[in-house]
Scaffold this motif. Structure first.
Motif, PDB file in Angstrom:
ATOM      1  N   LEU A   4       0.830  -1.195   0.000  1.00 25.12           N
ATOM      2  CA  LEU A   4       0.000   0.000   0.000  1.00 25.12           C
ATOM      3  C   LEU A   4       0.867   1.249   0.000  1.00 25.12           C
ATOM      4  N   VAL A   5       0.472   2.235  -0.806  1.00 22.94           N
ATOM      5  CA  VAL A   5       1.190   3.507  -0.874  1.00 22.94           C
ATOM      6  C   VAL A   5       0.179   4.646  -0.810  1.00 22.94           C
ATOM      7  N   GLU A   6       0.306   5.473   0.228  1.00 28.56           N
ATOM      8  CA  GLU A   6      -0.602   6.604   0.399  1.00 28.56           C
ATOM      9  C   GLU A   6      -0.056   7.849  -0.298  1.00 28.56           C
ATOM     10  N   SER A   7      -0.970   8.748  -0.641  1.00 29.71           N
ATOM     11  CA  SER A   7      -0.602  10.054  -1.183  1.00 29.71           C
ATOM     12  C   SER A   7      -1.711  11.044  -0.869  1.00 29.71           C
ATOM     13  N   GLY A   8      -1.400  12.320  -1.038  1.00 36.16           N
ATOM     14  CA  GLY A   8      -2.434  13.338  -0.897  1.00 36.16           C
ATOM     15  C   GLY A   8      -2.410  14.114   0.395  1.00 36.16           C
ATOM     16  N   GLY A   9      -1.517  13.790   1.288  1.00 39.87           N
ATOM     17  CA  GLY A   9      -1.434  14.551   2.526  1.00 39.87           C
ATOM     18  C   GLY A   9      -0.879  15.942   2.276  1.00 39.87           C
ATOM     19  N   GLY A  10      -0.894  16.756   3.319  1.00 42.13           N
ATOM     20  CA  GLY A  10      -0.360  18.106   3.192  1.00 42.13           C
ATOM     21  C   GLY A  10      -0.903  19.007   4.260  1.00 42.13           C
ATOM     22  N   LEU A  11      -0.862  20.297   3.958  1.00 41.33           N
ATOM     23  CA  LEU A  11      -1.287  21.324   4.902  1.00 41.33           C
ATOM     24  C   LEU A  11      -2.626  21.897   4.469  1.00 41.33           C
ATOM     25  N   GLY A 117       0.356   0.881   4.900  1.00 41.90           N
ATOM     26  CA  GLY A 117       1.182   1.784   4.117  1.00 41.90           C
ATOM     27  C   GLY A 117       2.181   2.503   4.998  1.00 41.90           C
ATOM     28  N   GLN A 118       2.966   3.355   4.386  1.00 37.68           N
ATOM     29  CA  GLN A 118       4.035   4.059   5.110  1.00 37.68           C
ATOM     30  C   GLN A 118       3.518   5.319   5.810  1.00 37.68           C
ATOM     31  N   GLY A 119       2.336   5.770   5.453  1.00 39.36           N
ATOM     32  CA  GLY A 119       1.743   6.932   6.093  1.00 39.36           C
ATOM     33  C   GLY A 119       1.951   8.215   5.304  1.00 39.36           C
TER      34      GLY A 119
END
Length: 126
Positions: A4-11, A117-119
């Protein structure tokens, strides 16, 4: 074992929105219950949302109910978490997780996940 690979995080600012995505490897994605968890600094990891194999059933932590929406696309091997009306207390590292389910299309789970996933970091400013 699915990866699993997450994306889309941020501020984001309080009241704003973010959308997290999780891409899964392998051909058996539809065999997994999927979930999102989060861990804030100095706190234990906590359940956020889960979705059944068929994408019909969902369950949410009380703290995010009505603000977050989990969804999945089994054809694309992805699961997403739409986060609206964000609050500073939503700040955390968010993890995608998968739990293999052999029998029940409708089952949900808040624990006992097999793969993580890695977070991805989500930071909400006030």
């Amino acid at each position: 074992q699915v990866q699993l690979v997450e994306s889309g995080g941020g501020l984001a600012q309080a009241g704003g929105s973010l959308r997290l995505s999780c891409a899964a490897s392998g051909r058996t994605f539809s065999s997994y219950i999927m979930g999102w968890f989060r861990q804030a600094p100095g706190k234990e990891r906590e359940f956020v949302a889960t979705i059944s194999r068929n994408g019909i059933y969902r369950d949410y932590a009380d703290s995010v109910k009505g603000r977050f929406t989990i969804s999945r696309d089994n054809a694309k091997n992805t699961v997403a978490l739409q986060m609206n009306s964000l609050k500073p207390e939503d700040t955390a590292v968010y993890y995608c997780a998968a739990r293999l389910e052999f029998y029940n299309d409708n089952k949900l789970s808040r624990n006992q996940y097999d793969a993580w996933g890695q977070g991805t970091q989500v930071t909400v400013s006030s």
